[in-house]
Design an enzyme around this catalytic site. Structure first.
Site, mmCIF file in Angstrom:
data_model
loop_
_atom_site.group_PDB
_atom_site.id
_atom_site.type_symbol
_atom_site.label_atom_id
_atom_site.label_comp_id
_atom_site.label_asym_id
_atom_site.label_seq_id
_atom_site.Cartn_x
_atom_site.Cartn_y
_atom_site.Cartn_z
ATOM 1 N N LYS A 292 0.846 -1.192 0.000
ATOM 2 C CA LYS A 292 0.000 0.000 0.000
ATOM 3 C C LYS A 292 0.881 1.242 0.000
ATOM 4 O O LYS A 292 1.583 1.517 0.965
ATOM 5 C CB LYS A 292 -0.865 0.032 1.272
ATOM 6 C CG LYS A 292 -1.835 1.197 1.263
ATOM 7 C CD LYS A 292 -2.252 1.649 2.645
ATOM 8 C CE LYS A 292 -1.557 2.873 3.144
ATOM 9 N NZ LYS A 292 -1.721 4.085 2.354
ATOM 10 N N GLU B 157 -1.301 7.282 0.117
ATOM 11 C CA GLU B 157 -2.475 7.590 -0.716
ATOM 12 C C GLU B 157 -2.234 8.793 -1.623
ATOM 13 O O GLU B 157 -2.915 8.943 -2.638
ATOM 14 C CB GLU B 157 -3.721 7.816 0.161
ATOM 15 C CG GLU B 157 -3.589 8.823 1.288
ATOM 16 C CD GLU B 157 -3.019 8.221 2.577
ATOM 17 O OE1 GLU B 157 -2.130 7.339 2.489
ATOM 18 O OE2 GLU B 157 -3.447 8.648 3.652
ATOM 19 N N GLY C 9 7.553 4.960 7.584
ATOM 20 C CA GLY C 9 6.737 6.154 7.775
ATOM 21 C C GLY C 9 7.027 6.792 9.117
ATOM 22 O O GLY C 9 8.102 6.591 9.689
ATOM 23 N N GLY C 10 6.060 7.517 9.631
ATOM 24 C CA GLY C 10 6.271 8.294 10.856
ATOM 25 C C GLY C 10 6.139 7.448 12.117
ATOM 26 O O GLY C 10 5.538 6.370 12.114
ATOM 27 N N ILE C 11 6.666 7.985 13.200
ATOM 28 C CA ILE C 11 6.733 7.252 14.469
ATOM 29 C C ILE C 11 5.333 7.015 15.064
ATOM 30 O O ILE C 11 5.061 5.957 15.621
ATOM 31 C CB ILE C 11 7.652 8.051 15.424
ATOM 32 C CG1 ILE C 11 8.274 7.189 16.481
ATOM 33 C CG2 ILE C 11 6.968 9.209 16.051
ATOM 34 C CD1 ILE C 11 9.422 7.906 17.205
ATOM 35 N N THR D 168 2.451 6.659 13.452
ATOM 36 C CA THR D 168 1.828 5.558 12.710
ATOM 37 C C THR D 168 2.516 4.235 13.058
ATOM 38 O O THR D 168 1.855 3.204 13.220
ATOM 39 C CB THR D 168 1.935 5.801 11.185
ATOM 40 O OG1 THR D 168 1.614 7.146 10.913
ATOM 41 C CG2 THR D 168 1.015 4.887 10.420
ATOM 42 N N GLU E 41 11.161 15.792 14.628
ATOM 43 C CA GLU E 41 11.434 15.771 13.190
ATOM 44 C C GLU E 41 10.522 16.806 12.510
ATOM 45 O O GLU E 41 9.301 16.730 12.617
ATOM 46 C CB GLU E 41 11.115 14.361 12.668
ATOM 47 C CG GLU E 41 11.402 14.180 11.201
ATOM 48 C CD GLU E 41 10.976 12.790 10.702
ATOM 49 O OE1 GLU E 41 9.854 12.352 11.014
ATOM 50 O OE2 GLU E 41 11.772 12.166 9.988
HETATM 51 N N1 NAD Z 1 13.522 5.207 8.216
HETATM 52 C C1 NAD Z 1 13.368 5.333 6.918
HETATM 53 O O1 NAD Z 1 14.065 4.705 6.122
HETATM 54 C C2 NAD Z 1 12.313 6.269 6.380
HETATM 55 C C3 NAD Z 1 12.257 6.481 4.991
HETATM 56 C C4 NAD Z 1 11.292 7.349 4.485
HETATM 57 C C5 NAD Z 1 10.415 8.007 5.352
HETATM 58 N N2 NAD Z 1 10.494 7.787 6.689
HETATM 59 C C6 NAD Z 1 9.610 8.527 7.599
HETATM 60 O O2 NAD Z 1 8.296 8.647 7.041
HETATM 61 C C7 NAD Z 1 7.666 9.810 7.555
HETATM 62 C C8 NAD Z 1 7.023 10.581 6.431
HETATM 63 O O3 NAD Z 1 6.158 9.803 5.719
HETATM 64 P P1 NAD Z 1 4.557 9.878 5.870
HETATM 65 O O4 NAD Z 1 4.136 11.244 6.288
HETATM 66 O O5 NAD Z 1 3.973 9.254 4.665
HETATM 67 O O6 NAD Z 1 4.343 8.929 7.114
HETATM 68 P P2 NAD Z 1 2.964 8.382 7.690
HETATM 69 O O7 NAD Z 1 3.307 7.590 8.902
HETATM 70 O O8 NAD Z 1 1.960 9.457 7.831
HETATM 71 O O9 NAD Z 1 2.423 7.442 6.523
HETATM 72 C C9 NAD Z 1 3.177 6.376 6.026
HETATM 73 C C10 NAD Z 1 2.249 5.321 5.463
HETATM 74 O O10 NAD Z 1 1.475 4.798 6.538
HETATM 75 C C11 NAD Z 1 0.101 4.805 6.175
HETATM 76 N N3 NAD Z 1 -0.713 4.896 7.392
HETATM 77 C C12 NAD Z 1 -1.177 6.009 8.011
HETATM 78 N N4 NAD Z 1 -1.912 5.658 9.101
HETATM 79 C C13 NAD Z 1 -1.891 4.310 9.172
HETATM 80 C C14 NAD Z 1 -2.448 3.354 10.076
HETATM 81 N N5 NAD Z 1 -3.182 3.722 11.132
HETATM 82 N N6 NAD Z 1 -2.204 2.050 9.859
HETATM 83 C C15 NAD Z 1 -1.457 1.643 8.808
HETATM 84 N N7 NAD Z 1 -0.922 2.497 7.909
HETATM 85 C C16 NAD Z 1 -1.125 3.815 8.087
HETATM 86 C C17 NAD Z 1 -0.009 5.991 5.230
HETATM 87 O O11 NAD Z 1 -1.184 5.912 4.464
HETATM 88 C C18 NAD Z 1 1.264 5.840 4.424
HETATM 89 O O12 NAD Z 1 1.102 4.883 3.423
HETATM 90 C C19 NAD Z 1 8.752 10.595 8.244
HETATM 91 O O13 NAD Z 1 8.632 10.455 9.633
HETATM 92 C C20 NAD Z 1 10.035 9.944 7.728
HETATM 93 O O14 NAD Z 1 11.138 10.093 8.595
HETATM 94 C C21 NAD Z 1 11.417 6.933 7.214
#
Ligand code: NAD
Ligand code: BTL
Length: 492
Positions: A178, A181, A231-233, A235, A388
């Site tokens: 996934k 979005e 993704g973010g911490i 989530t 962050e």
């Molecule tokens: N460590 C790494 O290698 C790395 C790489 C890229 C990005 N990131 C991190 O990603 C973040 C930015 O990305 P973002 O804003 O898309 O993050 P996000 O956590 O908002 O979303 C990431 C993904 O999680 C999904 N998501 C959201 N809520 C969810 C839930 N309740 N259950 C399951 N999935 C859910 C989103 O739809 C998206 O696909 C930053 O914190 C960045 O540091 C980390």
């Protein structure tokens, strides 16, 4: 630019709309124009994809297909990505706002990741180990984990996906991915390429939609054996809780607030240049951005002045213009978050050396632009130093002693990456040994490649992607013991 894609989900080898027939409009962050309308899947689409992946794993041929054959398909995906590199790079830039030059670099990296896992797919065959029992054979084998749920962010959409897709396919798993979005386009394109490469129906499935629906279903559904999330911490913590439903295997790649320590004996021009490169690519929307500069006091003022002078000359604009150095942020919501973050820095007493607001340029008003920003007089207790920001923002702190620099660098809930700039190699190694991060660069920043493991200490994550460890995430290890001369025990 026309988007010439199927604009559908890919479930069980078929291109499909959402069950609900709902759609989502994808916009260009440079000018807010509509670039595509895609299906908005929900829990029911996700369940259909999980059922297809479960069937393909439990009764299909993929898990037991010889690793050399799986490797050949993964290699073919790499070749197709190279063939369609320009189209993929354009799609990524259209969707994220990053410069096409950056996207081309991403596509090279992505093809490299598929190639790397294609090459090691058939080199994970297990081993015979010493057994303490005479006349026995003790062997350790690696098997695919099963059905994998994969969730990716918007900042490096296809790059982060490649770190999950390639090792999962190479090791014989089936999967449902996934994308964020708001950035689905290159995921759709790569599924077209995976179909062309010969990935069997049901093995790899693409569901489009929101985190709260599709992502939450993937994380909690008991037919999913592993969840890999970037993704973010916030989530990440929700996913960890949801994944406890059936004690899924879990890989989390989360955020960072990454220190970059600059000693007075560093090559000054190199350190300035790398400090800028370490942050301002993709407008600072990089997990490993070196947004927390920790500079030795004796060079602090000269270093900050050099940064500010360079930053003032940055060319902001469309990622499709050759001279653009920095594109927009991803969305209106994200821009508002970045503005609040900067306001917090000012309220907490940091000094704004440059930037701190949206640009005035009339040509940029339809995009989500924010000026490159530098805060000085920063201390560890400030929000802008601890949290962050995920925007083009540097905070600068000072130090006088090596131990103090390391202490500052480690004063964080995060532990993703960090850097040290010095010409004293012994000092660099001492610092690297003490810095609590998954990656430490010496006289370099933000470099990653397929052979080197990637992941975080502390709250930056669990597990590793890339390298040999990246393949271990997708395998279960089994010990098979055979007694060649069994005897009765006669205890009972
Ligand atoms: N460590 C790494 O290698 C790395 C790489 C890229 C990005 N990131 C991190 O990603 C973040 C930015 O990305 P973002 O804003 O898309 O993050 P996000 O956590 O908002 O979303 C990431 C993904 O999680 C999904 N998501 C959201 N809520 C969810 C839930 N309740 N259950 C399951 N999935 C859910 C989103 O739809 C998206 O696909 C930053 O914190 C960045 O540091 C980390
Ligand atoms: C892991 N990396 C650096 C490619 C992207 C982070 O956001």
């Amino acid at each position: 630019m026309n988007v010439n894609l199927k604009l559908k989900q890919y479930i069980n080898g078929k291109w499909v709309d959402a069950n609900s027939e709902e759609t989502r409009t994808i916009i260009n962050p440079f000018n807010q124009e509509t670039i595509a309308i895609v299906p908005e899947g929900d829990e029911t689409d996700t369940q259909a994809a999980i059922a297809a992946a479960r069937e393909a794993f439990d009764h299909g041929e993929w898990p037991t297909t010889p690793a050399t054959e799986r490797g050949a398909i993964v290699r073919r995906i790499a070749e197709l990505i190279e063939r369609d590199k320009e189209e993929l790079a354009n799609l990524e830039s259209l969707d994220t706002g990053k410069t096409v030059e950056e996207s081309r670099g991403d596509m090279d990296d992505i093809a490299g990741v598929f190639r790397y896992y294609a090459e090691i797919a058939d080199k994970n065959g297990g081993e015979i180990i010493d057994s303490p029992v005479p006349n026995s054979i003790s062997k350790v084998v690696h098997e695919p984990v099963g059905v994998c749920g994969q969730i990716t962010p918007w900042n490096y959409p296809l790059l982060q996906a490649s770190w999950k897709l390639a090792p999962a396919l190479a090791t014989g798993n089936t999967l449902i991915i996934k994308p964020s979005e708001i950035t689905p386009l290159t995921h759709i394109k790569v599924f077209e390429l995976m179909e062309e490469a010969g990935v069997p129906a049901g093995v790899a499935n693409l569901v489009l939609g929101a985190g709260a629906t599709v992502g939450a279903e993937l994380s909690s559904n008991e037919d999913v054996d592993l969840i890999s999330f970037t993704g973010g911490i916030v989530t990440g913590k929700k996913i960890m809780q949801a994944a406890s439903s059936n004690v899924k295997k879990l890989a989390l790649e989360l955020g960072g607030k990454n220190p970059n320590v600059i000693f007075a004996d560093a090559d000054f021009d190199l350190a300035v240049d790398q400090a800028l490169n370490g942050v301002f690519f993709h407008a600072g929307q990089i997990c490993s951005a070196g947004t927390r500069l920790i500079v030795e006091e004796s060079i602090h003022d000269e270093f900050v002045n050099a940064l500010v002078e360079r930053v003032k000359k940055f060319k902001l604009g469309s990622g499709f213009e050759d001279d653009t150095q920095m594109g927009p942020l991803i969305s209106a919501d994200h821009l508002a978050k970045v503005e609040k973050y900067v306001e917090a820095g000012i309220e907490e007493g940091a000094t704004l050396a440059v930037g701190g607001k949206r640009p005035g340029d009339p040509e940029l008003q339809n995009g989500f632009f924010f000026l490159p920003t530098i805060f000085t007089d920063c201390t560890t207790d400030m929000t802008v130093v601890q949290e962050e920001g995920f925007g083009p923002i540097i905070t600068v702190e000072k130090f006088t002693k090596e131990e103090e620099a390391v202490k500052l660098a480690n004063d964080s809930i995060y532990g993703l990456a960090g850097g040290v700039f010095t010409n004293d190699i012994a000092k660099a190694e001492r610092c690297a040994a003490k810095m609590r991060m998954g990656t430490v660069w010496i006289n370099e920043f933000n470099l990653y490649f397929p052979h080197a493991p990637w992941g975080g200490y502390k709250q930056s994550g669990i597990g590793r992607e890339l390298g040999k460890l990246g393949i271990e995430e997708y395998t279960e290890t089994k010990h098979i013991f055979q007694n060649l001369k069994p005897e009765q025990i006669n205890w009972f």
